[in-house]
Design a protein around this motif. Structure first.
Motif, PDB file in Angstrom:
ATOM      1  N   SER A 255      41.957  21.305  42.364  1.00 42.38           N
ATOM      2  CA  SER A 255      42.505  22.447  41.617  1.00 42.38           C
ATOM      3  C   SER A 255      41.219  23.729  41.127  1.00 42.38           C
ATOM      4  O   SER A 255      40.794  23.758  40.453  1.00 42.38           O
ATOM      5  N   ALA A 256      42.177  25.258  41.687  1.00 39.68           N
ATOM      6  CA  ALA A 256      41.175  25.930  41.387  1.00 39.68           C
ATOM      7  C   ALA A 256      42.160  26.893  41.509  1.00 39.68           C
ATOM      8  O   ALA A 256      42.166  28.237  40.610  1.00 39.68           O
ATOM      9  N   GLY A 257      43.676  26.714  40.612  1.00 44.72           N
ATOM     10  CA  GLY A 257      43.807  27.149  39.349  1.00 44.72           C
ATOM     11  C   GLY A 257      44.534  28.206  40.083  1.00 44.72           C
ATOM     12  O   GLY A 257      45.341  28.032  41.781  1.00 44.72           O
ATOM     13  N   SER A 258      45.065  29.194  39.653  1.00 42.63           N
ATOM     14  CA  SER A 258      45.796  30.335  40.263  1.00 42.63           C
ATOM     15  C   SER A 258      46.132  31.865  39.736  1.00 42.63           C
ATOM     16  O   SER A 258      46.718  32.587  39.293  1.00 42.63           O
ATOM     17  N   TRP A 259      44.649  32.130  39.646  1.00 42.46           N
ATOM     18  CA  TRP A 259      44.344  33.302  39.131  1.00 42.46           C
ATOM     19  C   TRP A 259      43.895  34.177  40.407  1.00 42.46           C
ATOM     20  O   TRP A 259      42.747  34.753  40.330  1.00 42.46           O
ATOM     21  N   ILE A 260      45.140  34.619  41.248  1.00 41.50           N
ATOM     22  CA  ILE A 260      45.275  34.922  42.930  1.00 41.50           C
ATOM     23  C   ILE A 260      45.188  36.545  42.874  1.00 41.50           C
ATOM     24  O   ILE A 260      44.877  37.337  43.645  1.00 41.50           O
ATOM     25  N   GLU A 261      44.915  36.939  41.071  1.00 44.86           N
ATOM     26  CA  GLU A 261      44.801  38.278  41.499  1.00 44.86           C
ATOM     27  C   GLU A 261      43.232  39.056  41.176  1.00 44.86           C
ATOM     28  O   GLU A 261      42.459  40.250  40.534  1.00 44.86           O
ATOM     29  N   ASP A 262      42.529  37.620  41.031  1.00 42.87           N
ATOM     30  CA  ASP A 262      40.625  38.244  40.695  1.00 42.87           C
ATOM     31  C   ASP A 262      40.421  37.733  41.499  1.00 42.87           C
ATOM     32  O   ASP A 262      40.320  36.884  43.012  1.00 42.87           O
ATOM     33  N   ARG A 263      39.461  38.558  41.863  1.00 43.46           N
ATOM     34  CA  ARG A 263      38.319  38.986  43.234  1.00 43.46           C
ATOM     35  C   ARG A 263      38.048  37.594  43.472  1.00 43.46           C
ATOM     36  O   ARG A 263      37.259  37.433  44.421  1.00 43.46           O
ATOM     37  N   THR A 266      39.978  35.558  45.933  1.00 41.32           N
ATOM     38  CA  THR A 266      40.533  36.603  47.015  1.00 41.32           C
ATOM     39  C   THR A 266      39.217  35.798  48.059  1.00 41.32           C
ATOM     40  O   THR A 266      39.522  35.746  49.067  1.00 41.32           O
ATOM     41  N   GLU A 267      38.613  36.074  47.349  1.00 46.34           N
ATOM     42  CA  GLU A 267      36.363  35.375  48.109  1.00 46.34           C
ATOM     43  C   GLU A 267      36.767  34.021  48.747  1.00 46.34           C
ATOM     44  O   GLU A 267      36.075  34.218  49.559  1.00 46.34           O
ATOM     45  N   LEU A 268      37.429  33.309  47.284  1.00 46.32           N
ATOM     46  CA  LEU A 268      37.322  32.088  48.247  1.00 46.32           C
ATOM     47  C   LEU A 268      38.647  31.679  49.423  1.00 46.32           C
ATOM     48  O   LEU A 268      38.028  31.186  50.422  1.00 46.32           O
ATOM     49  N   LEU A 351      34.920  28.209  41.126  1.00 48.48           N
ATOM     50  CA  LEU A 351      35.708  29.035  40.621  1.00 48.48           C
ATOM     51  C   LEU A 351      36.423  29.566  39.621  1.00 48.48           C
ATOM     52  O   LEU A 351      36.634  30.642  39.035  1.00 48.48           O
ATOM     53  N   ARG A 352      36.642  28.383  38.959  1.00 49.27           N
ATOM     54  CA  ARG A 352      37.847  28.286  37.352  1.00 49.27           C
ATOM     55  C   ARG A 352      36.413  29.103  36.746  1.00 49.27           C
ATOM     56  O   ARG A 352      36.054  29.230  36.361  1.00 49.27           O
ATOM     57  N   ARG A 353      35.064  28.355  36.894  1.00 48.93           N
ATOM     58  CA  ARG A 353      33.991  28.451  35.892  1.00 48.93           C
ATOM     59  C   ARG A 353      33.864  30.437  35.557  1.00 48.93           C
ATOM     60  O   ARG A 353      33.115  30.495  34.914  1.00 48.93           O
ATOM     61  N   ARG A 354      33.480  31.018  37.180  1.00 48.64           N
ATOM     62  CA  ARG A 354      33.787  31.734  37.484  1.00 48.64           C
ATOM     63  C   ARG A 354      34.361  32.637  36.862  1.00 48.64           C
ATOM     64  O   ARG A 354      34.373  34.637  35.789  1.00 48.64           O
ATOM     65  N   VAL A 355      35.659  32.561  37.128  1.00 48.89           N
ATOM     66  CA  VAL A 355      36.924  33.673  36.628  1.00 48.89           C
ATOM     67  C   VAL A 355      37.263  33.446  34.904  1.00 48.89           C
ATOM     68  O   VAL A 355      37.372  34.503  34.067  1.00 48.89           O
ATOM     69  N   GLU A 356      36.749  32.433  34.924  1.00 48.68           N
ATOM     70  CA  GLU A 356      36.531  31.440  32.795  1.00 48.68           C
ATOM     71  C   GLU A 356      35.082  33.162  32.234  1.00 48.68           C
ATOM     72  O   GLU A 356      35.527  33.771  31.186  1.00 48.68           O
ATOM     73  N   ALA A 357      34.324  32.746  33.221  1.00 48.36           N
ATOM     74  CA  ALA A 357      33.510  33.947  32.241  1.00 48.36           C
ATOM     75  C   ALA A 357      33.554  35.668  32.776  1.00 48.36           C
ATOM     76  O   ALA A 357      33.143  36.522  31.619  1.00 48.36           O
ATOM     77  N   ARG A 358      33.776  35.329  33.726  1.00 50.36           N
ATOM     78  CA  ARG A 358      34.635  37.192  33.726  1.00 50.36           C
ATOM     79  C   ARG A 358      35.204  37.610  32.286  1.00 50.36           C
ATOM     80  O   ARG A 358      35.726  39.084  32.012  1.00 50.36           O
ATOM     81  N   LEU A 359      36.458  36.125  32.077  1.00 50.91           N
ATOM     82  CA  LEU A 359      37.669  36.646  31.484  1.00 50.91           C
ATOM     83  C   LEU A 359      36.701  36.718  29.941  1.00 50.91           C
ATOM     84  O   LEU A 359      37.009  38.002  29.440  1.00 50.91           O
ATOM     85  N   GLU A 360      35.559  36.121  29.530  1.00 54.21           N
ATOM     86  CA  GLU A 360      34.704  35.999  28.689  1.00 54.21           C
ATOM     87  C   GLU A 360      34.098  37.166  28.293  1.00 54.21           C
ATOM     88  O   GLU A 360      34.270  37.892  26.909  1.00 54.21           O
ATOM     89  N   GLU A 361      33.262  38.064  29.153  1.00 56.74           N
ATOM     90  CA  GLU A 361      33.199  39.199  29.158  1.00 56.74           C
ATOM     91  C   GLU A 361      34.356  40.425  28.611  1.00 56.74           C
ATOM     92  O   GLU A 361      33.716  41.523  28.112  1.00 56.74           O
ATOM     93  N   GLN A 362      35.362  40.202  29.265  1.00 53.61           N
ATOM     94  CA  GLN A 362      36.759  41.300  28.723  1.00 53.61           C
ATOM     95  C   GLN A 362      37.319  41.390  26.845  1.00 53.61           C
ATOM     96  O   GLN A 362      37.487  39.971  27.096  1.00 53.61           O
ATOM     97  N   ASP A 363      37.752  42.134  26.533  1.00 51.14           N
ATOM     98  CA  ASP A 363      38.028  41.440  25.572  1.00 51.14           C
ATOM     99  C   ASP A 363      39.741  41.483  25.305  1.00 51.14           C
ATOM    100  O   ASP A 363      40.808  42.037  25.355  1.00 51.14           O
TER     101      ASP A 363
END
Length: 555
Positions: A255-263, A266-268, A351-363
């Motif tokens: 499962s690569a999750g469902s962060w369908i609006e994260d680039r 989309t790149e995957l 993919l899940r790790r990279r999405v998580e890292a992007r979220l961690e950068e935001q408030d």
């Protein structure tokens, strides 16, 4: 009235077809239906607005897998139902709408002056239904309802409209009581063998296969297990669209999750040399607002033929999701492929790790805490319904459906589905459901507090109160520097719910988990209100303001 009439034929036919519940609101021309239901075993759920009656029947169908049945009145009542029918039509939810009509003498276009008369009521329904029928004689009722039932179920499923003039509903009939009706739903739509062979050949040679699971994969009986089996044979990561949540568990390695609006997601999808898309049209949200630009081959499977190739060049496979997935797996096994763990799980995890890292950068502590609290409070098998609100938009990506159904109004995008649909699901399943709305969307459904109390529905309604149309406020502010017409006067939702004799609780982001969990320990409806100003995540490395402006420009 003791003589059997057209209304009796309707309820006898529905009972013979397997219906147990009917949703709706009485009306002058529909009185024959409602008098007849009194003499039947059908349970009637009385809503307060016709649009919400449709949403309730929709939620009932989504959660039970049965056809949702609705009784509707002529003219204004019928037209009020159309907005919610658009969602059922776009989401392929099987509904049977039985609506009344003016007396037969008024049909045909002449302006006779009947109350509720429309020039062509049937025409109004054609844009939001699979098929429409007008009954002309009582003898037609059983046959037409059976045909409509089959069409509603037949892939791609959807709502069907049957209208019956007042005089036919009230008129005496000599037709024998209806005890048995057969339905032609034509069974699973299997792919053509030639299409299967070509798809299997592409998949067998793929080096970087990816599966995109849409709503059609979740709705097709047996498709979830078939999708997981095929993903394991291919060692392919699986991305779920919001409508496809639940086709593969978030805890599955592929499962690569469902962060369908994260680039990153989309790149995957773009980088797959073969992308297998099941039950999705690559519409606005799954395509990340039409920014998706594939570089490999696409195999698109859908039971709705109009979807195939509508947005990209594809190998189109016209079939039910389960049937196609089973045939593909059989073909791959015949070629010697077998489930062998490889790099697919690592691709999904990365993919899940990279999405998580992007979220961690935001408030985004408030938003993520709210979603975590709701998820922790709700039992795994709970059917959840999410309105078009920022919390719902977050849930499209972040919500782990686990063993429960995840339902949104994302197919057509209208407000107001969550609470009446959750109410219908609670009535249909007998289990507690969860609805999540904003304060703006809540006002579309507020009258259904009376319905929930009247029927003691086991539904928890979470209202996230941010004082207006939050997502529109965010879009307009980021695009234009200011928002217009987004701020709303609203009631004290806790006090209002209590005035309906419904337990209601104020909560905070910190306490919402415990408050929601407590409502699952007592029967009947409950309302939880959380004041919170939420915002969306940035889907790229752009700042939040830039990224939302980019999304808006792509709409």
């Amino acid at each position: 009235m003791t003589t059997r009439n057209g209304g009796d034929l309707v309820v006898e036919s529905l009972t013979a077809l397997g219906a147990t519940h009917v949703f709706g609101i009485p009306g002058q021309h529909a009185l024959g239906l409602f008098d007849a239901i009194r003499r039947s075993p059908l349970a009637f759920v009385s809503s307060r607005i016709e649009n919400n009656s449709v949403f309730s029947a929709d939620g009932y169908s989504r959660s039970t897998g049965e056809v949702g049945v609705l009784f509707c009145s002529t003219g204004p009542g019928a037209l009020t139902a159309l907005g919610a029918l658009q969602e059922a039509y776009a989401a392929c939810v099987p509904l049977l709408v039985v609506t009344s009509q003016i007396p037969t003498a008024g049909l045909g276009g002449a302006r006779r002056g009947f109350l509720h008369q429309l020039d062509d009521q049937q025409a109004s329904a054609r844009n939001v239904t699979k098929a429409t029928f007008t009954i002309r004689t009582a003898d037609q009722i059983p046959t037409v309802l059976a045909e409509a039932w089959g069409i509603a179920l037949r892939a791609p499923s959807g709502p069907v409209w049957v209208e019956i003039p007042q005089d036919i509903l009230l008129g005496a009939t000599q037709a024998p009581p209806v005890e048995h009706l057969s339905v032609d739903d034509r069974g699973p739509l299997r792919p053509r063998p030639e299409a299967t062979a070509q798809a299997v050949a592409l998949l067998a040679e793929a080096k970087r296969p990816v599966i995109l699971a849409g709503g059609g994969a979740r709705r097709s009986p047996g498709a979830e297990a078939a999708l997981v089996a095929l993903a394991e044979i291919l060692d392919a990561p699986v991305v779920a669209t919001p409508a496809g949540k639940g086709t593969i568990g978030f805890d599955h390695p592929l499962s690569a999750g469902s962060w369908i609006e994260d680039r990153y997601t989309t790149e995957l999808l773009e980088q797959a040399d073969v992308l297998l898309a099941i039950g999705t049209s690559f519409g606005e949200v799954p395509s990340n607002y039409f920014t998706f630009a594939p570089t490999g081959r696409i195999i698109q499977v859908d039971a709705e033929v109009r979807v195939l190739g509508s947005n990209h060049e594809v190998l189109g496979v016209h079939a039910d999701a389960a049937a196609a997935l089973e045939d593909f797996a059989e073909g791959l096994v015949a070629r010697g492929l077998a489930p062998i763990p490889g790099s697919g799980a690592e691709v999904a995890a990365d993919l899940r790790r990279r999405v998580e890292a992007r979220l961690e950068e935001q408030d985004l502590d408030v938003e993520r805490s709210l979603l975590r609290g709701i998820r922790a409070a709700v039992p795994a098998a709970t059917e959840t319904f999410w309105d078009m609100t920022i919390a719902g938009y977050w849930a499209w990506s972040a919500w782990d459906a686990q063993r429960g159904g995840f339902h949104t109004a994302q197919a057509a995008g209208g407000l107001g589905l969550a609470f009446p649909a959750a109410l219908g699901a609670a009535v249909g399943t007998g289990r507690r459901t969860l609805a999540v709305t904003g304060d703006g969307g809540a006002m579309y459904s507020i009258s259904e507090l009376a319905t929930a109390r009247q029927h003691d529905a086991n539904v928890t309604w979470l209202i996230v109160d941010d004082g207006g149309y939050g997502i529109l406020r965010e879009y307009m502010t980021d695009a234009f520097g200011a928002a217009t017409a987004t701020e709303l006067a609203r009631p004290d939702f806790v006090a209002l719910a209590r005035s309906f004799d419904i337990p209601a609780y104020p909560a905070t982001v910190e306490t919402v988990q415990d408050v929601i969990a407590s409502t699952f320990e007592t029967p009947g409806p409950a309302v939880v209100v959380v004041p919170a100003l939420l915002r969306m995540f940035a889907p790229t490395h752009l700042g939040a303001q830039q990224s939302v402006a980019l999304e808006t420009a792509n709409l």
